[in-house]
Design a protein around this motif. Structure first.
Motif, PDB file in Angstrom:
ATOM      1  N   GLU A  80     -21.285  16.510   8.257  1.00 19.11           N
ATOM      2  CA  GLU A  80     -21.117  17.569   9.243  1.00 19.11           C
ATOM      3  C   GLU A  80     -19.637  17.737   9.568  1.00 19.11           C
ATOM      4  OE1 GLU A  80     -23.195  18.938  13.451  1.00 19.11           O
ATOM      5  OE2 GLU A  80     -23.525  16.918  12.687  1.00 19.11           O
ATOM      6  N   LYS A  81     -19.192  18.993   9.632  1.00 15.69           N
ATOM      7  CA  LYS A  81     -17.791  19.291   9.923  1.00 15.69           C
ATOM      8  C   LYS A  81     -17.571  19.306  11.438  1.00 15.69           C
ATOM      9  CE  LYS A  81     -14.226  22.641   9.010  1.00 15.69           C
ATOM     10  NZ  LYS A  81     -13.904  24.024   8.956  1.00 15.69           N
ATOM     11  N   PHE A  82     -16.480  18.677  11.876  1.00 20.59           N
ATOM     12  CA  PHE A  82     -16.142  18.616  13.294  1.00 20.59           C
ATOM     13  C   PHE A  82     -15.794  20.008  13.817  1.00 20.59           C
ATOM     14  CE2 PHE A  82     -13.025  18.189  16.726  1.00 20.59           C
ATOM     15  CZ  PHE A  82     -13.705  17.356  17.584  1.00 20.59           C
ATOM     16  N   GLU A  83     -16.388  20.370  14.960  1.00 26.50           N
ATOM     17  CA  GLU A  83     -16.116  21.668  15.584  1.00 26.50           C
ATOM     18  C   GLU A  83     -15.897  21.487  17.080  1.00 26.50           C
ATOM     19  OE1 GLU A  83     -19.223  24.457  14.643  1.00 26.50           O
ATOM     20  OE2 GLU A  83     -19.190  23.880  12.532  1.00 26.50           O
ATOM     21  N   LEU A 128      -7.297  12.380  13.295  1.00 27.16           N
ATOM     22  CA  LEU A 128      -6.266  13.059  14.091  1.00 27.16           C
ATOM     23  C   LEU A 128      -6.403  14.570  13.952  1.00 27.16           C
ATOM     24  CD1 LEU A 128      -3.118  10.820  13.543  1.00 27.16           C
ATOM     25  CD2 LEU A 128      -4.432  11.126  15.634  1.00 27.16           C
ATOM     26  N   GLU A 129      -6.846  15.018  12.802  1.00 33.93           N
ATOM     27  CA  GLU A 129      -7.074  16.454  12.599  1.00 33.93           C
ATOM     28  C   GLU A 129      -8.164  16.957  13.559  1.00 33.93           C
ATOM     29  OE1 GLU A 129      -8.647  19.572   9.195  1.00 33.93           O
ATOM     30  OE2 GLU A 129      -8.076  17.545   8.584  1.00 33.93           O
ATOM     31  N   ASP A 130      -9.235  16.175  13.692  1.00 38.60           N
ATOM     32  CA  ASP A 130     -10.299  16.534  14.638  1.00 38.60           C
ATOM     33  C   ASP A 130      -9.723  16.631  16.054  1.00 38.60           C
ATOM     34  OD1 ASP A 130     -12.143  16.375  12.566  1.00 38.60           O
ATOM     35  OD2 ASP A 130     -13.018  14.472  13.237  1.00 38.60           O
ATOM     36  N   LEU A 131      -8.981  15.604  16.445  1.00 35.86           N
ATOM     37  CA  LEU A 131      -8.424  15.566  17.794  1.00 35.86           C
ATOM     38  C   LEU A 131      -7.455  16.715  18.045  1.00 35.86           C
ATOM     39  CD1 LEU A 131      -7.864  11.725  18.020  1.00 35.86           C
ATOM     40  CD2 LEU A 131      -9.594  13.051  19.235  1.00 35.86           C
ATOM     41  N   SER A 132      -6.676  17.079  17.038  1.00 32.65           N
ATOM     42  CA  SER A 132      -5.707  18.171  17.222  1.00 32.65           C
ATOM     43  C   SER A 132      -6.408  19.509  17.461  1.00 32.65           C
ATOM     44  CB  SER A 132      -4.733  18.250  16.048  1.00 32.65           C
ATOM     45  OG  SER A 132      -5.395  18.668  14.888  1.00 32.65           O
ATOM     46  N   LYS A 133      -7.625  19.654  16.969  1.00 32.31           N
ATOM     47  CA  LYS A 133      -8.388  20.890  17.225  1.00 32.31           C
ATOM     48  C   LYS A 133      -8.700  21.031  18.715  1.00 32.31           C
ATOM     49  CE  LYS A 133     -10.592  21.146  12.693  1.00 32.31           C
ATOM     50  NZ  LYS A 133     -11.850  21.062  11.953  1.00 32.31           N
ATOM     51  N   SER A 134      -9.038  19.927  19.366  1.00 31.07           N
ATOM     52  CA  SER A 134      -9.299  20.012  20.806  1.00 31.07           C
ATOM     53  C   SER A 134      -8.000  20.227  21.572  1.00 31.07           C
ATOM     54  CB  SER A 134     -10.047  18.774  21.317  1.00 31.07           C
ATOM     55  OG  SER A 134      -9.245  17.629  21.259  1.00 31.07           O
ATOM     56  N   ASP A 135      -6.898  19.644  21.094  1.00 31.88           N
ATOM     57  CA  ASP A 135      -5.588  19.860  21.724  1.00 31.88           C
ATOM     58  C   ASP A 135      -5.249  21.348  21.723  1.00 31.88           C
ATOM     59  OD1 ASP A 135      -5.528  17.089  21.681  1.00 31.88           O
ATOM     60  OD2 ASP A 135      -3.992  16.952  20.122  1.00 31.88           O
ATOM     61  N   GLU A 136      -5.486  21.995  20.595  1.00 32.18           N
ATOM     62  CA  GLU A 136      -5.185  23.430  20.462  1.00 32.18           C
ATOM     63  C   GLU A 136      -6.026  24.257  21.429  1.00 32.18           C
ATOM     64  OE1 GLU A 136      -5.684  24.525  16.335  1.00 32.18           O
ATOM     65  OE2 GLU A 136      -4.356  22.883  15.703  1.00 32.18           O
ATOM     66  N   GLY A 176      -2.569  15.672  23.190  1.00 32.67           N
ATOM     67  CA  GLY A 176      -3.581  14.633  23.306  1.00 32.67           C
ATOM     68  C   GLY A 176      -3.055  13.387  23.985  1.00 32.67           C
ATOM     69  N   ILE A 177      -3.965  12.583  24.481  1.00 27.76           N
ATOM     70  CA  ILE A 177      -3.604  11.313  25.098  1.00 27.76           C
ATOM     71  C   ILE A 177      -4.427  10.201  24.464  1.00 27.76           C
ATOM     72  CG2 ILE A 177      -2.973  12.339  27.314  1.00 27.76           C
ATOM     73  CD1 ILE A 177      -5.643  11.217  28.420  1.00 27.76           C
TER      74      ILE A 177
END
Length: 181
Positions: A3-6, A49-57, A63-64
């Motif tokens: 499953e792809k992170f969204e 980190l790619e997943d986390l950067s999506k929420s940052d955007e 991010g923290i």
């Protein structure tokens, strides 16, 4: 197939979906304190980190990371909150604050004190530290931001609130003093 992170768009108010008691505790606390919050939700636990950067955007903020340490003998605990991209010099931290050798807190420590697990530690879980065993340290640069972000006691979403509400309402309610990292 994996499953792809969204990440959802910005949402307000508590989730419509079924939530855990821990997550309910966080939203109840924010509402009790009259703190307005926005949030994003994830379809799966973020693993890269790619997943986390999506929420940052989506949140339009950096991010923290929340790191939980303890002294070797387990007599003191420390929650360190810093920007995700910051490197922590543990020796410098210890010397600056007069702390003996430390190690990462174990999963059993996280469960017993904060009612959580590795990868989901959140500042709001200090609500479970009734004995005030944990000393809170926050990076000064984070405290200068307009907003603070955290998981609502589960790592399937991220909440952001105004820093003023964080400092003036949430921290006093959690009864944990902010020490500058």
């Amino acid at each position: 197939m994996e499953e792809k992170f969204e990440v959802s768009d910005i949402l307000t108010g508590r989730p419509d979906r079924e939530i855990s008691d821990k997550e309910k505790d966080c939203y109840d606390m924010l509402e009790k304190l009259g703190i307005y919050y926005e949030r994003v939700e994830f379809n799966i636990f973020p693993e890269t980190l790619e997943d986390l950067s999506k929420s940052d955007e989506k949140l339009k903020m950096p991010g923290i990371k929340n790191l939980m340490f303890k002294t070797k003998n387990g007599s003191q605990f420390f929650l360190l909150v810093l920007a995700r991209n910051e490197k922590l010099d543990i020796k410098e931290f210890r010397v600056k604050h007069g702390i003996p050798k430390i190690e990462m807190a174990k999963d059993s420590d996280l469960e017993n004190i904060l009612n959580t697990h590795s990868g989901a530690v959140s500042i709001t879980e200090l609500m479970y530290d009734k004995d005030n065993k944990i000393k809170l340290f926050i990076d000064e640069k984070l405290l200068e931001e307009e907003y603070m972000r955290f998981h609502p006691n589960e790592n399937l979403s991220t909440v952001k609130i105004k820093m003023k509400d964080f400092k003036e309402k949430l921290i006093p309610y959690l009864e944990h003093e902010i020490n500058i990292l």
